[in-house]
Scaffold this motif. Structure first.
Motif, PDB file in Angstrom:
ATOM      1  N   SER A 288      56.697  34.328  35.613  1.00 43.96           N
ATOM      2  CA  SER A 288      57.001  33.004  36.121  1.00 43.96           C
ATOM      3  C   SER A 288      56.492  31.633  35.485  1.00 43.96           C
ATOM      4  O   SER A 288      54.856  30.819  36.335  1.00 43.96           O
ATOM      5  CB  SER A 288      58.330  32.286  36.894  1.00 43.96           C
ATOM      6  OG  SER A 288      57.874  32.278  37.904  1.00 43.96           O
ATOM      7  N   SER A 289      57.255  30.562  34.997  1.00 42.56           N
ATOM      8  CA  SER A 289      55.603  29.758  34.383  1.00 42.56           C
ATOM      9  C   SER A 289      57.372  28.576  34.669  1.00 42.56           C
ATOM     10  O   SER A 289      57.882  28.461  33.752  1.00 42.56           O
ATOM     11  CB  SER A 289      55.356  29.056  33.235  1.00 42.56           C
ATOM     12  OG  SER A 289      54.362  28.271  32.915  1.00 42.56           O
ATOM     13  N   LEU A 290      56.728  27.224  35.458  1.00 42.71           N
ATOM     14  CA  LEU A 290      58.168  25.951  35.015  1.00 42.71           C
ATOM     15  C   LEU A 290      57.293  25.539  34.013  1.00 42.71           C
ATOM     16  O   LEU A 290      56.292  24.602  33.571  1.00 42.71           O
ATOM     17  CB  LEU A 290      57.557  25.164  36.837  1.00 42.71           C
ATOM     18  CG  LEU A 290      58.184  24.107  36.645  1.00 42.71           C
ATOM     19  CD1 LEU A 290      60.190  24.329  36.863  1.00 42.71           C
ATOM     20  CD2 LEU A 290      57.971  23.342  37.759  1.00 42.71           C
ATOM     21  N   ASP A 291      58.183  24.521  33.829  1.00 41.35           N
ATOM     22  CA  ASP A 291      57.678  23.274  32.319  1.00 41.35           C
ATOM     23  C   ASP A 291      59.346  23.100  32.342  1.00 41.35           C
ATOM     24  O   ASP A 291      60.523  22.484  32.858  1.00 41.35           O
ATOM     25  CB  ASP A 291      57.761  24.396  30.959  1.00 41.35           C
ATOM     26  CG  ASP A 291      56.566  23.074  30.330  1.00 41.35           C
ATOM     27  OD1 ASP A 291      56.832  22.149  30.338  1.00 41.35           O
ATOM     28  OD2 ASP A 291      55.448  23.382  29.552  1.00 41.35           O
ATOM     29  N   GLY A 292      59.253  21.731  31.199  1.00 45.48           N
ATOM     30  CA  GLY A 292      60.620  21.236  31.068  1.00 45.48           C
ATOM     31  C   GLY A 292      60.514  19.943  29.691  1.00 45.48           C
ATOM     32  O   GLY A 292      59.698  20.077  29.656  1.00 45.48           O
ATOM     33  N   TYR A 293      61.330  19.368  30.023  1.00 46.31           N
ATOM     34  CA  TYR A 293      61.662  18.424  28.645  1.00 46.31           C
ATOM     35  C   TYR A 293      61.894  16.662  29.887  1.00 46.31           C
ATOM     36  O   TYR A 293      62.570  17.111  30.686  1.00 46.31           O
ATOM     37  CB  TYR A 293      63.276  18.500  28.486  1.00 46.31           C
ATOM     38  CG  TYR A 293      63.817  20.158  27.666  1.00 46.31           C
ATOM     39  CD1 TYR A 293      63.001  20.044  26.583  1.00 46.31           C
ATOM     40  CD2 TYR A 293      64.352  21.044  28.745  1.00 46.31           C
ATOM     41  CE1 TYR A 293      63.464  21.307  25.154  1.00 46.31           C
ATOM     42  CE2 TYR A 293      64.389  22.494  27.854  1.00 46.31           C
ATOM     43  CZ  TYR A 293      64.206  22.608  26.354  1.00 46.31           C
ATOM     44  OH  TYR A 293      63.959  23.239  25.948  1.00 46.31           O
ATOM     45  N   MET A 294      61.047  15.628  29.137  1.00 47.75           N
ATOM     46  CA  MET A 294      60.807  14.250  29.421  1.00 47.75           C
ATOM     47  C   MET A 294      61.433  14.103  28.543  1.00 47.75           C
ATOM     48  O   MET A 294      60.834  14.343  27.375  1.00 47.75           O
ATOM     49  CB  MET A 294      59.529  14.974  29.876  1.00 47.75           C
ATOM     50  CG  MET A 294      58.980  13.145  30.498  1.00 47.75           C
ATOM     51  SD  MET A 294      58.306  12.707  30.576  1.00 47.75           S
ATOM     52  CE  MET A 294      58.041  12.260  32.051  1.00 47.75           C
ATOM     53  N   VAL A 295      62.554  13.331  28.611  1.00 47.05           N
ATOM     54  CA  VAL A 295      62.817  11.931  27.670  1.00 47.05           C
ATOM     55  C   VAL A 295      62.203  11.210  27.014  1.00 47.05           C
ATOM     56  O   VAL A 295      61.340  10.492  27.863  1.00 47.05           O
ATOM     57  CB  VAL A 295      64.468  11.612  27.881  1.00 47.05           C
ATOM     58  CG1 VAL A 295      65.270  10.272  27.062  1.00 47.05           C
ATOM     59  CG2 VAL A 295      65.375  12.732  28.121  1.00 47.05           C
ATOM     60  N   LEU A 296      61.908  10.967  25.607  1.00 45.99           N
ATOM     61  CA  LEU A 296      60.975   9.599  25.794  1.00 45.99           C
ATOM     62  C   LEU A 296      61.736   9.180  24.122  1.00 45.99           C
ATOM     63  O   LEU A 296      62.398  10.154  23.245  1.00 45.99           O
ATOM     64  CB  LEU A 296      59.378  10.039  25.236  1.00 45.99           C
ATOM     65  CG  LEU A 296      58.436  10.906  26.270  1.00 45.99           C
ATOM     66  CD1 LEU A 296      57.143  11.207  25.297  1.00 45.99           C
ATOM     67  CD2 LEU A 296      58.689   9.492  27.236  1.00 45.99           C
TER      68      LEU A 296
ATOM     69  N   VAL B 261      63.978  14.022  33.209  1.00 42.85           N
ATOM     70  CA  VAL B 261      63.159  15.156  32.790  1.00 42.85           C
ATOM     71  C   VAL B 261      64.157  16.878  33.681  1.00 42.85           C
ATOM     72  O   VAL B 261      65.025  16.362  34.504  1.00 42.85           O
ATOM     73  CB  VAL B 261      62.732  15.280  34.199  1.00 42.85           C
ATOM     74  CG1 VAL B 261      61.897  17.100  34.652  1.00 42.85           C
ATOM     75  CG2 VAL B 261      60.883  14.564  33.396  1.00 42.85           C
ATOM     76  N   ALA B 262      64.596  17.312  32.851  1.00 43.54           N
ATOM     77  CA  ALA B 262      65.450  18.311  32.962  1.00 43.54           C
ATOM     78  C   ALA B 262      64.277  19.796  33.166  1.00 43.54           C
ATOM     79  O   ALA B 262      63.162  19.997  32.239  1.00 43.54           O
ATOM     80  CB  ALA B 262      66.590  19.615  31.715  1.00 43.54           C
ATOM     81  N   SER B 263      64.156  19.958  34.014  1.00 40.20           N
ATOM     82  CA  SER B 263      62.805  21.385  34.106  1.00 40.20           C
ATOM     83  C   SER B 263      63.875  23.452  34.119  1.00 40.20           C
ATOM     84  O   SER B 263      64.367  23.357  34.616  1.00 40.20           O
ATOM     85  CB  SER B 263      62.440  21.482  35.747  1.00 40.20           C
ATOM     86  OG  SER B 263      61.793  20.015  35.883  1.00 40.20           O
ATOM     87  N   TYR B 264      63.142  23.670  33.805  1.00 38.09           N
ATOM     88  CA  TYR B 264      63.081  25.285  33.739  1.00 38.09           C
ATOM     89  C   TYR B 264      61.641  26.563  33.699  1.00 38.09           C
ATOM     90  O   TYR B 264      60.768  25.936  33.580  1.00 38.09           O
ATOM     91  CB  TYR B 264      63.845  25.898  32.171  1.00 38.09           C
ATOM     92  CG  TYR B 264      64.822  24.513  31.842  1.00 38.09           C
ATOM     93  CD1 TYR B 264      66.226  25.836  32.526  1.00 38.09           C
ATOM     94  CD2 TYR B 264      64.905  23.508  31.629  1.00 38.09           C
ATOM     95  CE1 TYR B 264      67.092  24.747  31.834  1.00 38.09           C
ATOM     96  CE2 TYR B 264      66.034  23.255  31.550  1.00 38.09           C
ATOM     97  CZ  TYR B 264      67.069  23.898  31.931  1.00 38.09           C
ATOM     98  OH  TYR B 264      68.260  22.875  31.677  1.00 38.09           O
ATOM     99  N   ASP B 265      62.343  27.247  34.732  1.00 35.45           N
ATOM    100  CA  ASP B 265      61.450  28.406  35.086  1.00 35.45           C
ATOM    101  C   ASP B 265      61.140  29.425  33.843  1.00 35.45           C
ATOM    102  O   ASP B 265      62.996  29.745  34.134  1.00 35.45           O
ATOM    103  CB  ASP B 265      61.348  28.962  36.280  1.00 35.45           C
ATOM    104  CG  ASP B 265      61.619  27.866  37.261  1.00 35.45           C
ATOM    105  OD1 ASP B 265      60.119  27.739  37.446  1.00 35.45           O
ATOM    106  OD2 ASP B 265      61.676  27.466  38.045  1.00 35.45           O
TER     107      ASP B 265
END
Length: 256
Positions: free
Chosen positions: A123-131, A67-71
């Motif tokens: 701000s809102s937190l989301d991210g990339y999950m590797v599949l 997981v890579a997360s970004y606000d």
């Protein structure tokens, strides 16, 4: 900004590369390179909404559930007219008493994932999950018929028809797109024109191509025996193989 908090309830395990923010230029909620190029929201009217994309490159070597997360932070700004970015709006009311002679700005926004309340931001937190997809490929050969035994216990002798089958299974957690299978025609055999079949069928998620030794794009022509010895390789492209899905390619040759 990058967030160490982690999205999806998972801790962050890596940082993405080349992180950029773009605004949806045509309102279709799909990022399109060359169309969605604006890097700020240009004159959003009151109560309107718009989609903003966080676009990044995922480093090689990541594994499932990384997981890579970004606000993503939205900042209020002055209207500056179409095509111009306005300055950020700030408030000094915390340090000043009420003044009826001055237009004073009071923010009443709530706290976001990476900002405090009443700051003109959210701000809102989301991210990339590797599949990832994981393909298993198996090839088999079967004699279909021969000129002596027909289809009853046929043997791989001159004049026999052989069927080659390639089975692809996706055991990963993501679909595999544009899966390409290139298969050379074995020595001492000739491709049987029209023998390529696939699951999914051709025209419903798969396409075929042929090589004559000089490149792809050759169109096979059947001779008197139904073969084209000019074909040196067969290519099948599956548009997508779903997670836990499978695909199959079959083609036939005539043994010399």
């Amino acid at each position: 900004p990058n967030s160490a908090a982690g999205a999806f309830g998972f801790p962050e395990t890596f940082d993405a590369n080349n992180v950029r923010v773009f605004v949806d230029g045509n309102g279709n909620n799909t990022f399109e390179l060359g169309t969605d190029t604006a890097i700020y929201i240009d004159e959003l009217v009151m109560d309107a909404t718009i989609t903003v994309f966080v676009v990044s490159d995922i480093p090689a070597g990541q594994v499932d559930a990384d997981v890579a997360s970004y606000d993503l932070i939205a900042q209020t700004a002055q209207g500056a007219g179409p095509g111009a970015q306005g300055a950020d709006i700030v408030t000094d009311d915390a340090a000043n008493p009420d003044d009826p002679a001055v237009v004073q700005i009071v923010f009443a926004d709530g706290a976001g994932s990476a900002d405090v309340a009443n700051d003109g931001q959210h701000s809102s937190l989301d991210g990339y999950m590797v599949l990832t997809a994981m393909l298993n490929v198996a090839k088999s050969a079967d004699v279909v018929s021969d000129p002596v035994n027909g289809a009853a216990n046929p043997k791989a002798i001159p004049g026999a028809t052989m069927a080659y089958t390639v089975d692809i299974g996706n055991t990963g957690n993501a679909a595999a797109d544009n899966v390409t299978i290139d298969d050379a025609i074995p020595a001492n055999s000739a491709f049987v024109v029209g023998s390529v079949t696939t699951i999914p069928p051709l025209g419903a998620g798969a396409s075929d191509d042929y090589n004559d030794g000089s490149g792809w794009g050759y169109t096979p022509v059947a001779g008197a025996d139904g073969t084209d010895p000019t074909v040196t390789a067969v290519r099948v492209v599956f548009v997508s193989i779903a997670s836990a899905g499978a695909a199959r390619e079959i083609f036939e040759v005539l043994i010399d």
